[in-house]
Design an enzyme around this catalytic site. Structure first.
Site, PDB file in Angstrom:
ATOM      1  N   ASP A  99      -0.347  -0.247  -0.295  1.00  0.00           N
ATOM      2  CA  ASP A  99       1.094  -0.362  -0.399  1.00  0.00           C
ATOM      3  C   ASP A  99       1.510  -1.627   0.316  1.00  0.00           C
ATOM      4  O   ASP A  99       0.911  -1.979   1.325  1.00  0.00           O
ATOM      5  CB  ASP A  99       1.715   0.866   0.284  1.00  0.00           C
ATOM      6  CG  ASP A  99       3.106   1.089  -0.180  1.00  0.00           C
ATOM      7  OD1 ASP A  99       3.314   2.042  -0.929  1.00  0.00           O
ATOM      8  OD2 ASP A  99       3.995   0.306   0.190  1.00  0.00           O
ATOM      9  N   ASP A 110      -4.976   3.867  -1.598  1.00  0.00           N
ATOM     10  CA  ASP A 110      -3.553   3.658  -1.829  1.00  0.00           C
ATOM     11  C   ASP A 110      -3.155   2.394  -1.074  1.00  0.00           C
ATOM     12  O   ASP A 110      -3.095   2.397   0.141  1.00  0.00           O
ATOM     13  CB  ASP A 110      -2.801   4.887  -1.303  1.00  0.00           C
ATOM     14  CG  ASP A 110      -1.297   4.712  -1.344  1.00  0.00           C
ATOM     15  OD1 ASP A 110      -0.823   3.623  -1.731  1.00  0.00           O
ATOM     16  OD2 ASP A 110      -0.587   5.664  -0.984  1.00  0.00           O
ATOM     17  N   ASP A 115       0.934   3.757   9.518  1.00  0.00           N
ATOM     18  CA  ASP A 115       0.500   4.464   8.327  1.00  0.00           C
ATOM     19  C   ASP A 115      -0.941   4.941   8.425  1.00  0.00           C
ATOM     20  O   ASP A 115      -1.814   4.200   8.827  1.00  0.00           O
ATOM     21  CB  ASP A 115       0.646   3.567   7.110  1.00  0.00           C
ATOM     22  CG  ASP A 115       1.434   4.271   6.042  1.00  0.00           C
ATOM     23  OD1 ASP A 115       2.548   3.832   5.766  1.00  0.00           O
ATOM     24  OD2 ASP A 115       0.932   5.265   5.525  1.00  0.00           O
TER      25      ASP A 115
END
Lengths: 344, 396
Positions: B102, B100, B303
């Site tokens: 981002d 993922d 994150d």
């Protein structure tokens, strides 16, 4: 079929199993007939050696009878290990068999090494011209000790899903693969009551030794939490929370799980967080109780050092000498207690 | 003055648009969908509706068109009991490997606009796909699915049967490889003696030279080598090499020395793996080449890598993203370079809608330029949803 000495040296092989099936005694004969007394003694010796020296040990394989006794001692040792029942013991015995194989593999030819890899379902490619061995990354991930920096894939070459490894590296990887396989097999088997009755004095002796070891482990101090003994990572997170900095979720999580392992109550943990400027009691309480298992089905454990590094919580520049020796923040804390105890 | 009423109306508008879309557009279900957990954020709802399961695609379609989900997710893992309310009871069977990326994870994401940050994240994504997943790990194209996330990034789902049962530590090792974590510089650079001298009966090395790997080597060795060569050329070619180096964080003194030494001959030597440089410069080379060639999966601070989590919820392919109205579209590997989210992921209708803008907007969407002042405007539905979802406008 391979030679008898090979079968004796590597008793976990499919060929060895086949040999016993075709030429070996029945299980009753193996357990009770006088000619197999030596195999039964060696079987117990394997277990003793595994527990004490992490290696099931070598015995003379000069005669055919030597080899056959060695071969038969392997299934006996396994059956007894299952009856001892302790998961730690099974792991320990599996390691003993696997380390023994490792030491022997170091002196074998590459082609033999590759045949063992095949037997253990480890996918390898061998380039005969360049004499290079490559291993499929999944088998590598599963079995290589990547907690050590030199074993991390980043410090090795990988192309098209395969990593180059040396003969010794592959032997090390096969060690882990065999250890896992034997352990898995032992965990799923049930104890045979005849085996239990026959070896009951040995089984009880092992169980007693394990129980005494266990007691020694439990006696390690925990005591009241002492801030000076916290590892640098936890000190950082705690200081950041108390000064109102925004600490990543994973940092907060690790601290709560860490403190919970030290038997701090939810109320005591909340007190540490309450000095943070954005403190909301109900929200924090919910989250803390979730992590400690009070309101959820899982009691979460504090992540180990490797995981902490991946999440960027380990302050690498603040690591001290003790950090380098341990692999889990809790070991750091326990170690500090031990150090203090040893001081006069 | 914006009233609560118009905020409510905006939300209703988004919900209706989504419901209408789902009523006539099929959502493609993931493989093994009966073994997956589904989760939704509903318009105006609090938190997430979790632990849902669908054994027929019509039921999912019905749910989406009736409830008009703002965000739709499914579990990358498949379970024996996907709808069990507790994670331990679900009985994990396996999970795809998910990446993922981002734009949040990029070091200077805050200064970039939406389009610019998506371009930057795509650059990272291409590196991940081409260099790492296809190249180093050798995953086959047929096992890889690429998606635009609908929001600020891209997802890659690896479905190779070989990796479905990897545990989270094994996945972490893959992430560490891709981000270049724990790369040891002693493995990359090593000193080589250039000559030997004899004193009495003993032989000593005399003179040392720093060697680095050659560009054709496997894994990080070759990657760092290629990174350094690119870097050296980039510095050499720039108008003010010294300033460029200082931007990279090299001290003035070191930069001066390095520039003075970068002769044609020296460049050739570097290509052959001879670095012959001081310690500080060697460190600079390693760090810069690492940053250049690794994939920015994490910002290192806030994150966590999604990849390591084997029980993660991930945005449902071909659903709509509630903050943009853009579709989570599948991208073919050979179309990735040309992919433009504001053209290729626009699926909502053109019907004009009146909105009030908070500030002026300049955007190219669905092959049209929009220069909008910060006043009341009439725009196509897809743009209205995009601006309302991103809290730049409200419905009139």
């Amino acid at each position: 079929m391979r030679e008898l000495t090979i079968l004796a040296k590597y008793p976990f092989l499919q060929d060895t199993r086949q040999f016993i099936k075709e030429n070996g005694p029945s299980i009753d004969e193996l357990l009770y007939n006088p000619p197999y007394e030596r195999a039964r003694i060696i079987g117990i010796e394997r277990l003793d050696n595994a527990l004490k020296h992490r290696d099931v040990g070598s015995r003379s394989l000069a005669s055919e009878s030597d080899c056959i006794m060695e071969i038969l001692s392997y299934p006996l040792a396994r059956m007894v290990a299952v009856c001892i029942g302790d998961p730690y013991f099974k792991k320990r015995y599996a390691l003993g068999e696997a380390s023994h194989m490792y030491k022997q593999l170091l002196n074998e030819s590459t082609s033999f090494l590759l045949s063992i890899a095949k037997e253990l379902d480890v996918t390898v490619q061998y380039n005969t011209e360049k004499n290079t061995i490559k291993i499929f990354f999944k088998n590598y991930l599963r079995n290589a000790p990547t907690r050590y920096k030199e074993w991390k894939i980043v410090n090795r070459g990988i192309r098209n899903g395969f990593l180059s490894v040396s003969h010794k590296d592959l032997a090390r990887i096969l060690l882990e693969s065999l250890r896992k396989r034997i352990n898995k097999e032992l965990v799923t088997r049930k104890c045979d009551s005849n085996v239990y009755d026959l070896f009951s004095s040995d089984i009880k002796r092992f169980q007693y030794t394990l129980a005494t070891q266990q007691k020694k482990m439990e006696a390690t101090p925990v005591g009241k939490i002492s801030v000076e003994k916290l590892p640098p990572c936890m000190t950082e997170v705690l200081a950041a929370i108390q000064s109102g900095e925004n600490v990543p979720h994973m940092g907060r999580f690790s601290l709560v799980a860490f403190l919970s392992s030290l038997k701090l109550s939810t109320a005591e943990i909340l007190k540490l967080f309450s000095t943070a400027p954005d403190y909301q009691e109900d929200k924090t309480k919910y989250q803390v109780e979730h992590i400690t298992g009070a309101s959820s089905s899982t009691e979460y454990k504090c992540p180990g050092c490797e995981k902490m590094r991946t999440y960027g919580i380990c302050p690498v520049d603040k690591m001290d000498d003790l950090c380098k020796k341990i692999r889990h923040p809790l070991s750091y804390y326990n170690n500090k207690w031990k150090q203090e105890k040893q001081k006069p | 003055m914006r009233t609560g009423n118009s905020v409510q109306k905006s939300l209703e508008f988004l919900k209706n648009t989504f419901q209408t879309y789902y009523a006539s557009n099929k959502v493609k279900l993931p493989e093994r969908f009966g073994r997956r957990e589904f989760a939704f954020v509903l318009f105006g709802g609090k938190g997430m509706v979790r632990h849902l399961g669908f054994d027929k695609s019509e039921l999912l379609q019905e749910f989406l068109s009736e409830r008009g989900a703002q965000h739709a997710y499914y579990s990358s893992a498949y379970y024996q009991y996907p709808t069990a309310p507790k994670m331990v009871e679900k009985n994990w069977l396996g999970a795809e490997l998910i990446f993922d990326l981002d734009s949040d994870h990029l070091p200077n994401a805050e200064q970039m606009g939406y389009v610019e940050s998506l371009l930057a994240v795509k650059k990272e994504f291409i590196k991940l796909i081409d260099d790492f997943l296809l190249g180093d790990f050798g995953f086959k194209e047929k096992y890889m699915e690429l998606y635009f996330s609908g929001g600020r990034g891209y997802h890659c789902h690896v479905k190779d049967p070989a990796i479905l049962d990897l545990d989270s530590n094994e996945r972490r090792e893959i992430v560490d490889y891709i981000t270049g974590r724990d790369l040891q510089d002693s493995l990359i650079f090593h000193e080589q003696a250039t000559g030997r001298k004899r004193y009495g009966g003993h032989s000593f090395t005399s003179g040392k030279s720093l060697k680095m790997p050659t560009p054709d080597q496997d894994g990080w060795k070759g990657r760092i080598s290629r990174g350094i060569i690119d870097l050296v050329y980039e510095i050499k070619k720039s108008d003010n090499p010294q300033k460029r180096l200082e931007e990279y964080g090299v001290s003035v003194r070191d930069a001066e020395r390095l520039v003075a030494e970068l002769s044609e001959e020296r460049m050739r030597r570097i290509q052959d793996g001879m670095l012959d440089q001081s310690k500080t410069i060697r460190k600079f080379f390693l760090n810069s080449a690492l940053r250049k060639t690794a994939v920015a999966l994490t910002a290192g601070e806030t994150d966590e890598p999604v990849t390591c989590d084997v029980k993660r919820l991930i945005r449902l392919p071909s659903s709509l993203h509630g903050k943009t109205g853009l579709k989570v579209v599948k991208i073919n590997i050979d179309e990735l370079k040309e992919f433009n989210p504001l053209r290729d992921a626009v699926v909502l209708p053109e019907d004009p809608v009146r909105i009030a803008l908070q500030k002026s907007v300049n955007i190219q969407m669905n092959n049209q330029h929009f220069h909008l002042e910060n006043s009341d405007q009439e725009v196509p539905s897809y743009l209205a949803v995009f601006l309302i979802g991103r809290k730049q406008a409200i419905l009139l």
